[in-house]
Design a protein around this motif. Structure first.
Motif, PDB file in Angstrom:
ATOM      1  N   ALA A  14       5.633  -3.574  16.524  1.00  0.00           N
ATOM      2  CA  ALA A  14       7.039  -3.796  16.840  1.00  0.00           C
ATOM      3  C   ALA A  14       7.419  -3.147  18.165  1.00  0.00           C
ATOM      4  N   ALA A  15       6.827  -1.971  18.460  1.00  0.00           N
ATOM      5  CA  ALA A  15       7.101  -1.290  19.725  1.00  0.00           C
ATOM      6  C   ALA A  15       6.559  -2.104  20.902  1.00  0.00           C
ATOM      7  N   ILE A  16       5.386  -2.691  20.730  1.00  0.00           N
ATOM      8  CA  ILE A  16       4.834  -3.555  21.781  1.00  0.00           C
ATOM      9  C   ILE A  16       5.755  -4.738  22.026  1.00  0.00           C
ATOM     10  N   MET A  17       6.282  -5.311  20.952  1.00  0.00           N
ATOM     11  CA  MET A  17       7.218  -6.425  21.092  1.00  0.00           C
ATOM     12  C   MET A  17       8.455  -5.998  21.878  1.00  0.00           C
TER      13      MET A  17
ATOM     14  N   ALA B 278       4.197  -6.733  36.780  1.00  0.00           N
ATOM     15  CA  ALA B 278       3.666  -7.428  37.955  1.00  0.00           C
ATOM     16  C   ALA B 278       3.381  -8.881  37.625  1.00  0.00           C
ATOM     17  N   SER B 279       3.105  -9.129  36.369  1.00  0.00           N
ATOM     18  CA  SER B 279       2.872 -10.500  35.915  1.00  0.00           C
ATOM     19  C   SER B 279       3.809 -10.794  34.751  1.00  0.00           C
ATOM     20  N   THR B 280       4.831 -11.587  35.004  1.00  0.00           N
ATOM     21  CA  THR B 280       5.775 -11.932  33.939  1.00  0.00           C
ATOM     22  C   THR B 280       5.064 -12.662  32.812  1.00  0.00           C
ATOM     23  N   GLY B 281       4.105 -13.504  33.177  1.00  0.00           N
ATOM     24  CA  GLY B 281       3.372 -14.261  32.169  1.00  0.00           C
ATOM     25  C   GLY B 281       2.660 -13.369  31.176  1.00  0.00           C
ATOM     26  N   PHE B 282       2.024 -12.299  31.659  1.00  0.00           N
ATOM     27  CA  PHE B 282       1.317 -11.391  30.748  1.00  0.00           C
ATOM     28  C   PHE B 282       2.300 -10.698  29.818  1.00  0.00           C
ATOM     29  N   ALA B 283       3.478 -10.335  30.345  1.00  0.00           N
ATOM     30  CA  ALA B 283       4.503  -9.714  29.506  1.00  0.00           C
ATOM     31  C   ALA B 283       4.989 -10.699  28.451  1.00  0.00           C
ATOM     32  N   VAL B 284       5.170 -11.965  28.832  1.00  0.00           N
ATOM     33  CA  VAL B 284       5.563 -12.998  27.860  1.00  0.00           C
ATOM     34  C   VAL B 284       4.481 -13.146  26.797  1.00  0.00           C
ATOM     35  N   PHE B 285       3.223 -13.120  27.213  1.00  0.00           N
ATOM     36  CA  PHE B 285       2.101 -13.229  26.270  1.00  0.00           C
ATOM     37  C   PHE B 285       2.160 -12.107  25.237  1.00  0.00           C
ATOM     38  N   LEU B 286       2.333 -10.870  25.701  1.00  0.00           N
ATOM     39  CA  LEU B 286       2.405  -9.736  24.776  1.00  0.00           C
ATOM     40  C   LEU B 286       3.611  -9.846  23.856  1.00  0.00           C
ATOM     41  N   PHE B 287       4.738 -10.257  24.422  1.00  0.00           N
ATOM     42  CA  PHE B 287       5.966 -10.382  23.630  1.00  0.00           C
ATOM     43  C   PHE B 287       5.809 -11.418  22.530  1.00  0.00           C
TER      44      PHE B 287
ATOM     45  N   VAL C 225       2.923 -12.798  21.242  1.00  0.00           N
ATOM     46  CA  VAL C 225       1.871 -12.467  20.274  1.00  0.00           C
ATOM     47  C   VAL C 225       2.329 -11.360  19.329  1.00  0.00           C
ATOM     48  N   SER C 226       2.925 -10.298  19.876  1.00  0.00           N
ATOM     49  CA  SER C 226       3.396  -9.207  19.007  1.00  0.00           C
ATOM     50  C   SER C 226       4.534  -9.684  18.120  1.00  0.00           C
ATOM     51  N   GLY C 227       5.425 -10.520  18.663  1.00  0.00           N
ATOM     52  CA  GLY C 227       6.507 -11.075  17.848  1.00  0.00           C
ATOM     53  C   GLY C 227       5.979 -11.962  16.745  1.00  0.00           C
ATOM     54  N   TRP C 228       4.942 -12.723  17.046  1.00  0.00           N
ATOM     55  CA  TRP C 228       4.327 -13.594  16.039  1.00  0.00           C
ATOM     56  C   TRP C 228       3.684 -12.770  14.924  1.00  0.00           C
ATOM     57  N   ILE C 229       3.002 -11.678  15.294  1.00  0.00           N
ATOM     58  CA  ILE C 229       2.387 -10.812  14.280  1.00  0.00           C
ATOM     59  C   ILE C 229       3.462 -10.147  13.425  1.00  0.00           C
ATOM     60  N   VAL C 230       4.554  -9.727  14.066  1.00  0.00           N
ATOM     61  CA  VAL C 230       5.668  -9.152  13.303  1.00  0.00           C
ATOM     62  C   VAL C 230       6.182 -10.159  12.280  1.00  0.00           C
ATOM     63  N   SER C 231       6.313 -11.415  12.680  1.00  0.00           N
ATOM     64  CA  SER C 231       6.803 -12.440  11.751  1.00  0.00           C
ATOM     65  C   SER C 231       5.811 -12.688  10.624  1.00  0.00           C
TER      66      SER C 231
ATOM     67  N   ARG D   8      14.588 -16.023  28.173  1.00  0.00           N
ATOM     68  CA  ARG D   8      15.160 -17.125  27.400  1.00  0.00           C
ATOM     69  C   ARG D   8      14.065 -18.087  26.941  1.00  0.00           C
ATOM     70  N   CYS D   9      13.133 -18.400  27.842  1.00  0.00           N
ATOM     71  CA  CYS D   9      12.062 -19.332  27.503  1.00  0.00           C
ATOM     72  C   CYS D   9      11.051 -18.708  26.544  1.00  0.00           C
ATOM     73  N   ALA D  10      10.823 -17.398  26.678  1.00  0.00           N
ATOM     74  CA  ALA D  10       9.930 -16.712  25.744  1.00  0.00           C
ATOM     75  C   ALA D  10      10.517 -16.736  24.330  1.00  0.00           C
ATOM     76  N   LEU D  11      11.833 -16.499  24.215  1.00  0.00           N
ATOM     77  CA  LEU D  11      12.500 -16.603  22.919  1.00  0.00           C
ATOM     78  C   LEU D  11      12.370 -18.009  22.351  1.00  0.00           C
TER      79      LEU D  11
END
Length: 264
Positions: free
Chosen positions: A20-23, A36-45, A47-53, A160-163
């Protein structure tokens, strides 16, 4: 009926809190464009959000089973939200995450082990099975709340798109889980109401239900119908196809940053 469990058996796991903290941190990074890479941050957000769910999905099954009469749930560690306590960690966590990475589909995973013999009443059995996908549906509503309330207009485009993409995964998971296919929760909702003979006939197919659904989704016509339904639901919640598309493109950071339309 007692549903008492020891305090340690219901204490939230540090593993779940870490995910949850990673999310939270990766979500902040996407919002602030700090990475530095928005895409990598979106990836972490995502994946971690999916695992939380997934953890909440299995917790909902377990908690409902506890109140339905299976007091063994606490001792198995299911109430701690620790994904490592699940009966099939590979099916519950690893494969669903791989499906998200490969195809952007929120396929349901394996489940907690519930001692059904302790549960009395067909309605309780059905509710236990329904609790998981209903949690995905509620999570989808929470994720899309900024869209259908209009608050999304003040959000950064990447966030917004990551959500939107994470919400798409929740909608696909809810729909797929509710399919009346042996091995999935939808069949678990119906099973208590079927005759003993039909249940015996369907039982051998349960281990292959998820694989059958995955194979069907590779058929272009089936895939088109499925995602048309998903897009219709998201559209009703205020989420556009462009937002989910861009969210998935950001998620696939290894392919490079997506090209935003003029005016975005």
């Amino acid at each position: 009926m007692t549903t008492t469990v020891a305090r340690g058996e219901r204490r939230v796991s540090p593993v779940f809190l870490g995910i949850a903290a990673i999310m939270a941190v990766s979500g902040w990074a996407v919002w602030a464009d700090y990475s530095a890479s928005t895409g990598f941050a979106v990836f972490l957000f995502v994946v971690s959000g999916w695992i939380v769910s997934l953890c909440l999905h299995e917790y909902a099954h377990a908690r409902t089973a506890l109140h339905g009469g299976d007091i063994s749930i606490g001792a198995k560690g299911y109430l701690t939200l620790n994904p490592l306590k699940y009966t099939h960690a590979l099916l519950s966590i690893v494969l669903p995450v791989l499906f998200v990475i490969a195809g952007g589909i929120g396929l349901p995973g394996g489940a907690v082990f519930i001692e059904r013999g302790r549960i009395r009443g067909r309605w309780r059995h059905s509710l236990i099975s329904a609790a998981g996908p209903l949690t995905n549906a509620l999570f989808a509503l929470a994720l899309t709340a900024p869209f259908w309330t209009g608050a999304v207009d003040s959000m950064p485009v990447a966030f917004r798109c990551a959500l939107a993409f994470l919400a798409l995964l929740q909608v696909t998971a809810a729909i797929l889980n509710f399919l009346p296919v042996p091995g999935l929760d939808g069949y678990g909702v119906l099973e208590p109401w079927l005759s003993h003979g039909i249940r015996r006939q369907m039982e051998p197919f349960a281990p292959f239900g998820l694989l059958a659904v995955f194979a069907l989704l590779w058929i272009p016509e089936v895939n088109h119908v499925f995602f048309t339904a998903v897009d219709s639901i998201l559209h009703a919640l205020g989420v556009s196809e462009l937002e989910t598309y861009l969210g998935q493109e950001w998620f696939r950071f290894w392919q490079g940053e997506p090209q935003l339309p003029i005016g975005s």
